[in-house]
Design a protein around this motif. Structure first.
Motif, mmCIF file in Angstrom:
data_model
loop_
_atom_site.group_PDB
_atom_site.id
_atom_site.type_symbol
_atom_site.label_atom_id
_atom_site.label_comp_id
_atom_site.label_asym_id
_atom_site.label_seq_id
_atom_site.Cartn_x
_atom_site.Cartn_y
_atom_site.Cartn_z
ATOM 1 N N ALA A 97 7.571 5.185 -10.662
ATOM 2 C CA ALA A 97 8.934 4.835 -10.261
ATOM 3 C C ALA A 97 8.911 3.880 -9.078
ATOM 4 O O ALA A 97 9.719 2.940 -8.994
ATOM 5 N N ARG A 98 7.972 4.086 -8.155
ATOM 6 C CA ARG A 98 7.861 3.189 -7.000
ATOM 7 C C ARG A 98 7.410 1.794 -7.427
ATOM 8 O O ARG A 98 7.886 0.792 -6.897
ATOM 9 N N VAL A 99 6.501 1.725 -8.371
ATOM 10 C CA VAL A 99 6.070 0.425 -8.895
ATOM 11 C C VAL A 99 7.258 -0.341 -9.463
ATOM 12 O O VAL A 99 7.435 -1.545 -9.203
ATOM 13 N N GLU A 100 8.082 0.352 -10.230
ATOM 14 C CA GLU A 100 9.249 -0.285 -10.825
ATOM 15 C C GLU A 100 10.230 -0.740 -9.750
ATOM 16 O O GLU A 100 10.785 -1.837 -9.814
ATOM 17 N N THR A 140 3.828 1.751 2.793
ATOM 18 C CA THR A 140 4.920 2.698 2.605
ATOM 19 C C THR A 140 4.337 4.021 2.135
ATOM 20 O O THR A 140 3.257 4.061 1.546
ATOM 21 N N GLN A 141 5.025 5.108 2.420
ATOM 22 C CA GLN A 141 4.516 6.430 2.069
ATOM 23 C C GLN A 141 5.303 6.997 0.900
ATOM 24 O O GLN A 141 6.522 6.809 0.795
ATOM 25 N N LEU A 142 4.598 7.687 0.014
ATOM 26 C CA LEU A 142 5.226 8.290 -1.156
ATOM 27 C C LEU A 142 5.448 9.774 -0.884
ATOM 28 O O LEU A 142 4.497 10.521 -0.642
ATOM 29 N N HIS A 143 6.683 10.185 -0.908
ATOM 30 C CA HIS A 143 7.032 11.595 -0.754
ATOM 31 C C HIS A 143 7.505 12.111 -2.114
ATOM 32 O O HIS A 143 8.438 11.564 -2.698
ATOM 33 N N THR A 144 6.862 13.159 -2.610
ATOM 34 C CA THR A 144 7.213 13.682 -3.931
ATOM 35 C C THR A 144 7.803 15.081 -3.800
ATOM 36 O O THR A 144 7.149 15.978 -3.274
ATOM 37 N N PRO A 145 9.001 15.265 -4.292
ATOM 38 C CA PRO A 145 9.566 16.624 -4.311
ATOM 39 C C PRO A 145 8.796 17.509 -5.276
ATOM 40 O O PRO A 145 8.092 17.017 -6.159
ATOM 41 N N PRO A 146 8.904 18.817 -5.128
ATOM 42 C CA PRO A 146 8.124 19.735 -5.974
ATOM 43 C C PRO A 146 8.349 19.551 -7.459
ATOM 44 O O PRO A 146 7.470 19.852 -8.270
ATOM 45 N N THR A 147 9.518 19.068 -7.837
ATOM 46 C CA THR A 147 9.839 18.939 -9.266
ATOM 47 C C THR A 147 9.369 17.630 -9.883
ATOM 48 O O THR A 147 9.539 17.424 -11.084
ATOM 49 N N VAL A 148 8.800 16.734 -9.075
ATOM 50 C CA VAL A 148 8.371 15.419 -9.567
ATOM 51 C C VAL A 148 6.866 15.279 -9.374
ATOM 52 O O VAL A 148 6.346 15.536 -8.286
ATOM 53 N N SER A 149 6.165 14.862 -10.406
ATOM 54 C CA SER A 149 4.718 14.681 -10.301
ATOM 55 C C SER A 149 4.393 13.422 -9.504
ATOM 56 O O SER A 149 5.208 12.495 -9.403
ATOM 57 N N VAL A 150 3.197 13.404 -8.928
ATOM 58 C CA VAL A 150 2.747 12.231 -8.180
ATOM 59 C C VAL A 150 2.753 11.002 -9.079
ATOM 60 O O VAL A 150 3.188 9.915 -8.692
ATOM 61 N N ILE A 152 0.863 -1.172 0.000
ATOM 62 C CA ILE A 152 0.000 0.000 0.000
ATOM 63 C C ILE A 152 0.903 1.226 0.000
ATOM 64 O O ILE A 152 1.670 1.436 0.938
ATOM 65 N N VAL A 153 0.831 2.025 -1.051
ATOM 66 C CA VAL A 153 1.620 3.251 -1.136
ATOM 67 C C VAL A 153 0.690 4.420 -0.820
ATOM 68 O O VAL A 153 -0.259 4.678 -1.560
ATOM 69 N N THR A 154 0.936 5.088 0.291
ATOM 70 C CA THR A 154 0.029 6.142 0.739
ATOM 71 C C THR A 154 0.418 7.492 0.160
ATOM 72 O O THR A 154 1.588 7.845 0.061
ATOM 73 N N LEU A 155 -0.617 8.231 -0.237
ATOM 74 C CA LEU A 155 -0.470 9.595 -0.718
ATOM 75 C C LEU A 155 -1.483 10.444 0.052
ATOM 76 O O LEU A 155 -2.453 9.918 0.600
ATOM 77 N N ASN A 156 -1.269 11.745 0.064
ATOM 78 C CA ASN A 156 -2.253 12.625 0.696
ATOM 79 C C ASN A 156 -2.540 12.166 2.120
ATOM 80 O O ASN A 156 -3.682 12.050 2.537
ATOM 81 N N ALA A 157 -1.473 11.882 2.892
ATOM 82 C CA ALA A 157 -1.599 11.254 4.209
ATOM 83 C C ALA A 157 -2.384 12.079 5.204
ATOM 84 O O ALA A 157 -2.875 11.558 6.211
ATOM 85 N N GLU A 158 -2.562 13.393 4.948
ATOM 86 C CA GLU A 158 -3.289 14.225 5.902
ATOM 87 C C GLU A 158 -4.753 13.830 6.029
ATOM 88 O O GLU A 158 -5.428 14.208 6.985
ATOM 89 N N ARG A 159 -5.282 13.042 5.072
ATOM 90 C CA ARG A 159 -6.673 12.595 5.178
ATOM 91 C C ARG A 159 -6.873 11.609 6.322
ATOM 92 O O ARG A 159 -7.975 11.459 6.825
ATOM 93 N N GLU A 160 -5.826 10.895 6.694
ATOM 94 C CA GLU A 160 -5.952 9.842 7.685
ATOM 95 C C GLU A 160 -5.546 10.365 9.055
ATOM 96 O O GLU A 160 -4.634 11.170 9.198
ATOM 97 N N GLY A 161 -6.244 9.873 10.071
ATOM 98 C CA GLY A 161 -6.085 10.429 11.399
ATOM 99 C C GLY A 161 -4.837 9.990 12.143
ATOM 100 O O GLY A 161 -4.436 10.622 13.094
#
Length: 272
Positions: free
Chosen positions: A228-231, A212-222, A182-191
């Protein structure tokens, strides 16, 4: 839910054979009935094709493709000891697919050739089916071979409605998978710890997952970071909502960008 009825769309392209093989692979693993629909490019594509190809030649090419795919279909059913139905559409592809979608647990469609003359129109067909059918759609990449699908699953999770729908639609895959992340995005939705609650729910289904959590720098799209994480995880199936994250919505409703649908390295299961 189990996958007991699979609808596979065959558009008559060179990639249709690989799409059919993958649909039969999934059906064999789940013991599903396969409904094959031969439906070449929708009517709206004809103006682009008529500028470059003779109408008679195009019709003969489609008929040759239909015969080859029908032979492959029934031969594949026999070898896998599966049951199935062959249909040749008499209506435009979108209309025919949506008419059959209520009777399918899973729809399988091929990504269009990125180099094709009418790619934008063709991928729009897949997107329309994904958004309108109310059934999970398994997108098969145009390039590559996929000896396994659903052994190593990556789920894009943001706790939104579409991501939730996609995750539950993918349960049949996850029950048979060797590994699910499970790759989490937008983690602020969860308590609390991102992904912990859905991991607990899946554990009650007898499905163990890694979070695992996905952290994206400003220069990289979600989307780029997710692929890339899938690969990196050697995933053979990506599960995601058709939208459920603001940036995904832009990707999928803003013309279906090359980022996700033009560069997906593995089959992608999408739900809306």
């Amino acid at each position: 839910m189990e996958y007991r009825s699979i609808l596979v769309h065959l558009d008559g392209s060179e990639r249709a054979s690989a799409c059919l093989d993958l649909a039969l692979l999934v059906a064999r693993r789940h013991g599903a009935h396969v409904n094959a629909l031969f439906a070449p490019e929708p009517i709206e594509h004809e103006s682009a094709w008529s500028m470059t190809l003779d109408v008679g030649y195009r019709g003969q090419t489609r008929e040759d493709s239909r015969r080859a795919l029908e032979h492959q279909f029934f031969n594949g059913l026999s070898q896998a000891k599966l049951e199935g139905t062959w249909r040749t559409a008499t209506a435009p592809a979108l209309e025919a697919l949506l008419a059959l979608s209520p009777f399918a647990d899973l729809i399988v469609m091929s990504q269009s050739d990125p180099a094709a003359l009418d790619t934008s129109l063709a991928n729009r067909l897949q997107a329309r089916v994904t958004l309108a059918a109310g059934r999970p759609v398994l997108w098969v990449p145009f390039a590559g071979t996929f000896p396994t699908v659903g052994e190593r699953i990556v789920v894009a999770w943001d706790a939104g409605q579409s991501a939730t729908r996609a995750l539950y639609d993918a349960l049949p895959f996850m029950r048979l998978a060797a590994h699910t992340t499970i790759v989490t995005l937008n983690a602020e939705r969860e308590g609390r710890i991102p992904g912990a609650d859905i991991a607990l729910v899946l554990a009650r289904h007898g499905i163990g997952v890694e979070v695992t959590q996905l952290h994206t720098p400003p220069t990289v799209s979600v989307a780029s970071a997710l692929l890339a994480r899938v690969e990196k995880l050697c995933g053979d199936l990506l599960v995601m909502g058709a939208y459920g994250h603001a940036r995904w919505k832009e990707l999928l409703l803003g013309g279906v960008t090359q980022t996700v649908l033009g560069a997906m390295p593995v089959p992608v299961l999408m739900s809306h």
